[in-house]
Design a protein around this motif. Structure first.
Motif, mmCIF file in Angstrom:
data_model
loop_
_atom_site.group_PDB
_atom_site.id
_atom_site.type_symbol
_atom_site.label_atom_id
_atom_site.label_comp_id
_atom_site.label_asym_id
_atom_site.label_seq_id
_atom_site.Cartn_x
_atom_site.Cartn_y
_atom_site.Cartn_z
ATOM 1 N N ASP A 153 0.818 -1.221 0.000
ATOM 2 C CA ASP A 153 0.000 0.000 0.000
ATOM 3 C C ASP A 153 0.848 1.266 0.000
ATOM 4 N N LEU A 154 2.104 1.149 0.425
ATOM 5 C CA LEU A 154 2.973 2.324 0.451
ATOM 6 C C LEU A 154 3.472 2.694 -0.944
ATOM 7 N N LEU A 155 3.415 1.739 -1.874
ATOM 8 C CA LEU A 155 3.850 2.034 -3.244
ATOM 9 C C LEU A 155 2.959 3.109 -3.861
ATOM 10 N N GLY A 156 3.575 4.099 -4.478
ATOM 11 C CA GLY A 156 2.809 5.176 -5.104
ATOM 12 C C GLY A 156 2.473 6.315 -4.156
ATOM 13 N N LYS A 157 2.707 6.099 -2.854
ATOM 14 C CA LYS A 157 2.445 7.164 -1.872
ATOM 15 C C LYS A 157 3.581 8.192 -1.926
ATOM 16 N N GLU B 247 9.685 1.269 -4.186
ATOM 17 C CA GLU B 247 10.166 -0.065 -3.808
ATOM 18 C C GLU B 247 10.251 -0.208 -2.299
ATOM 19 N N VAL B 248 9.687 -1.305 -1.760
ATOM 20 C CA VAL B 248 9.705 -1.547 -0.311
ATOM 21 C C VAL B 248 9.914 -3.031 -0.013
ATOM 22 N N GLU B 249 10.242 -3.318 1.237
ATOM 23 C CA GLU B 249 10.332 -4.703 1.685
ATOM 24 C C GLU B 249 9.667 -4.821 3.045
ATOM 25 N N ALA B 250 9.033 -5.987 3.298
ATOM 26 C CA ALA B 250 8.357 -6.219 4.575
ATOM 27 C C ALA B 250 9.213 -7.097 5.478
ATOM 28 N N TYR B 251 9.268 -6.708 6.758
ATOM 29 C CA TYR B 251 9.968 -7.504 7.767
ATOM 30 C C TYR B 251 8.967 -7.749 8.873
ATOM 31 N N ARG B 252 8.726 -9.042 9.151
ATOM 32 C CA ARG B 252 7.540 -9.388 9.924
ATOM 33 C C ARG B 252 7.756 -10.313 11.125
ATOM 34 N N VAL C 26 -3.403 3.897 -7.114
ATOM 35 C CA VAL C 26 -3.179 2.516 -6.697
ATOM 36 C C VAL C 26 -2.396 1.816 -7.802
ATOM 37 N N PRO C 27 -1.079 1.868 -7.720
ATOM 38 C CA PRO C 27 -0.242 1.306 -8.775
ATOM 39 C C PRO C 27 -0.215 -0.216 -8.735
ATOM 40 N N SER C 28 0.067 -0.828 -9.883
ATOM 41 C CA SER C 28 0.238 -2.277 -9.888
ATOM 42 C C SER C 28 1.679 -2.545 -9.493
ATOM 43 N N PHE C 29 1.949 -3.748 -9.031
ATOM 44 C CA PHE C 29 3.303 -4.042 -8.547
ATOM 45 C C PHE C 29 3.658 -5.510 -8.749
ATOM 46 N N ILE C 30 4.939 -5.788 -8.619
ATOM 47 C CA ILE C 30 5.400 -7.170 -8.682
ATOM 48 C C ILE C 30 6.127 -7.462 -7.363
ATOM 49 N N THR C 31 6.334 -8.747 -7.083
ATOM 50 C CA THR C 31 7.039 -9.123 -5.853
ATOM 51 C C THR C 31 8.267 -9.968 -6.199
ATOM 52 N N SER D 85 14.896 -16.159 3.285
ATOM 53 C CA SER D 85 15.603 -15.302 2.321
ATOM 54 C C SER D 85 14.893 -15.310 0.968
ATOM 55 N N LYS D 86 13.931 -16.227 0.814
ATOM 56 C CA LYS D 86 13.240 -16.323 -0.478
ATOM 57 C C LYS D 86 11.771 -15.919 -0.460
ATOM 58 N N VAL D 87 11.238 -15.653 0.719
ATOM 59 C CA VAL D 87 9.850 -15.205 0.814
ATOM 60 C C VAL D 87 9.689 -13.939 -0.038
ATOM 61 N N PRO D 88 8.675 -13.893 -0.901
ATOM 62 C CA PRO D 88 8.512 -12.758 -1.842
ATOM 63 C C PRO D 88 7.929 -11.509 -1.206
ATOM 64 N N TRP D 89 8.671 -10.941 -0.278
ATOM 65 C CA TRP D 89 8.189 -9.766 0.457
ATOM 66 C C TRP D 89 8.845 -8.470 0.029
ATOM 67 N N ARG D 90 9.399 -8.443 -1.174
ATOM 68 C CA ARG D 90 9.905 -7.192 -1.759
ATOM 69 C C ARG D 90 8.851 -6.776 -2.783
ATOM 70 N N PHE D 91 8.411 -5.527 -2.693
ATOM 71 C CA PHE D 91 7.334 -5.043 -3.567
ATOM 72 C C PHE D 91 7.841 -3.906 -4.435
ATOM 73 N N LEU D 92 7.695 -4.059 -5.746
ATOM 74 C CA LEU D 92 8.174 -3.066 -6.708
ATOM 75 C C LEU D 92 7.031 -2.530 -7.549
ATOM 76 N N MET D 93 6.902 -1.216 -7.602
ATOM 77 C CA MET D 93 5.876 -0.597 -8.432
ATOM 78 C C MET D 93 6.185 -0.957 -9.891
ATOM 79 N N SER D 94 5.175 -1.407 -10.620
ATOM 80 C CA SER D 94 5.439 -1.823 -11.999
ATOM 81 C C SER D 94 4.856 -0.868 -13.023
ATOM 82 N N THR D 95 4.237 0.216 -12.579
ATOM 83 C CA THR D 95 3.759 1.203 -13.557
ATOM 84 C C THR D 95 4.210 2.582 -13.136
#
Length: 169
Positions: free
Chosen positions: A18-22, A40-45, A140-145, A159-169
């Motif tokens: 949700d932070l993408l595009g903000k 571009e963001v990453e989640a740490y949980r 609300v941009p589209s994104f890839i992980t 190390s492989k969990v897809p928690w990196r989010f990249l705006m794709s538009t």
DNA sequence: GGGACGATTGAA
DNA sequence: TCAATCGTCCCA
């Protein structure tokens, strides 16, 4: 419009994309505002996530992650770069979003240098601060992980969990 | 008190 | 491929 505490006090896997595009706004003492878009963001949980600083319990460095969402978590890496993170979820649930890229700065170390973010921002409240905050844009941009960057030490799963989010538009 | 190590970057 | 550079963390 500035994002409020409800936005931040959700699970990091909802907040991160949700932070993408903000718009990340940094207001300097001179009065000048630098406005950039988060790309571009990453989640740490939580404590189970071996890539998350909270996985080894609360320490002097990561204690703000255990506070409520909306606060800033800043730390120094490799002795020279400040990493800018947004704490999410509620008190005692350690989560954070690492902001890795914005328009004008394509790396976590580069963007803190551009925005002049350092240790003095540790614990800063994005909901009330007069020098840094995040605004909604209605976009609300589209994104890839992809897997998160630079945490091979976290093991084959985390190390492989897809928690990196990249705006794709 | 001491040693190892990064959620990176930029130059060789 | 590799050095820069230092606060944090863990062990003694």
């Amino acid at each position: 419009m500035r994002l409020d505490s409800h936005f931040y006090q959700r699970d990091v896997l909802e907040v991160a994309p949700d932070l993408l595009g903000k718009t990340l706004v940094r207001k300097f003492e001179s009065g000048d505002e630098l406005r950039v878009t988060i790309t571009e963001v990453e989640a740490y949980r939580g404590t189970d996530d071996l890539g998350c600083h909270a996985s080894r319990g609360i320490t002097e460095r990561n204690r703000v992650m255990f506070a409520q969402g909306g606060l800033v978590y800043v730390y120094l890496i490799y002795g020279m770069y400040w990493m800018f993170n947004v704490v999410t979820s509620v008190e005692t649930d350690p989560q954070a979003v690492l902001v890795r890229g914005v328009t004008c700065a394509d790396g976590p170390g580069k963007l803190t240098r551009l925005l002049a973010i350092d240790k003095s921002f540790y614990g800063e409240d994005l909901v009330t601060s007069s020098r840094i905050w995040i605004e909604d844009t209605g976009v609300v941009p589209s994104f890839i992980t992809t897997p998160r960057i630079g945490i091979d030490y976290a093991g084959p799963y985390w190390s492989k969990v897809p928690w990196r989010f990249l705006m794709s538009t």
